[in-house]
Design an enzyme around this catalytic site. Sequence first.
Site, short mmCIF file in Angstrom:
data_model
loop_
_atom_site.label_atom_id
_atom_site.label_comp_id
_atom_site.label_asym_id
_atom_site.label_seq_id
_atom_site.Cartn_x
_atom_site.Cartn_y
_atom_site.Cartn_z
CG HIS A 205 -1.95 1.07 1.25
ND1 HIS A 205 -1.58 2.37 1.79
CD2 HIS A 205 -3.03 1.22 0.96
CE1 HIS A 205 -2.70 3.28 1.74
NE2 HIS A 205 -3.56 2.41 1.12
CG ASP A 327 -8.15 4.23 -0.89
OD1 ASP A 327 -7.88 3.95 0.27
OD2 ASP A 327 -7.34 4.99 -1.60
CA CA Z 1 -5.68 3.03 0.80
#
Ligand code: CA
Length: 364
Positions: A205, A327
């Site tokens: 990430h 997200d």
């Molecule tokens: Ca993210």
Amino acid sequence: MKNSRTMSAKKKFAGVGIPMSDPNQPMKPPAKVPYKRIATEEAWITPEILNGYRELIRKKAADAGFLSLWGVFVKRGGILLDRLLDMGETRIKDMDATGIDVQLLLLTAPGVQVFSAGKAGSLAAASNDQLAEAIRKYPKRFAGLAAIAPQSPGTAAKELERGVKKLGLKGAVINSHTKGEYLDSPKFWEIFEAAESLNVPIYIHPQTPSPDMVQPFVKRGLDTAIMGFGVEVALHTLAIITSGALDRFPKLKIVIGHGGEGLPYWLYRIDYMQEYNRQAFRPKLKMLPSDYMKRNIYITTSGLPWAPAITMAQSVLGMDRVLYAMDYPYQYRVEEVTMTDKFPISAANKKKLFQKNAEKVFSL
Ligand code: CA
């Protein structure tokens, strides 16, 4: 004249952007669909780690990228932090409002990677226990990845094993560089070895670019999701590929977000240039970079519900390698879901994108 300029600016935004509804107002959930929506890069944080961030900011005891990003989040406070902290009914309500069936939870960036090794290891383990507890409470709605502290690769590998075998977690999240170091260094490869033998993926990430490259971004306000994150993870992924790590660990699964952080778009040029650019200290690879992308790397749509980019990535990597992600809570909008529902791909491929690929890659 003034009016027509305003109009065309508006039109242009509507052409590429998400209509900006207010995620804090009631939303009309998207239409029912014949697939589960599994969102695979959804963020959370523990109160202990958030307090640790506050302390680092107070003491200015972290890199410029972290201080820039979390300095703003902590100062702003409010609903973003509330949403990151909530692992109960508020999160479930938000999922229902946007038609998300399952969230795969990742400790938000930079996770524990800004702390000293000892503190990072204990915060990671405690967060994994809390995550497992939340999943036990909502087994049909939550799954998660273990947080690990690459500062101590041996401990990180053991924590990954504990996370998977004892806590039922589905892999690990590593928030890109750890104090400026990347996973292409063999000193971290115990982590790869563990992930490969457990048959679980590592999700790389983003976080803000490493200290050696962050300054030109910070100066211009480009260090975070607008560009810095993508540059950081693209570099990290290519560093792993060109290090030969994927020849050593051919079954390792790596997941990256945000449409593959630009890499699918560049694949032709990367293949073309990689031999020419090869440094003496880098091993000769068994395959082309694009071959590793198609064998070892999966990408998600996090933050990029945009058909031109995602269908392009699907066309070069294959339909089995692209997974849906929202997200949350950073890009929490119902339009994010409906735009992806409307991608011009077949019903079978939409089911792969939203459900089947996630079930397979993360063994859900
Ligand atoms: Ca993210």
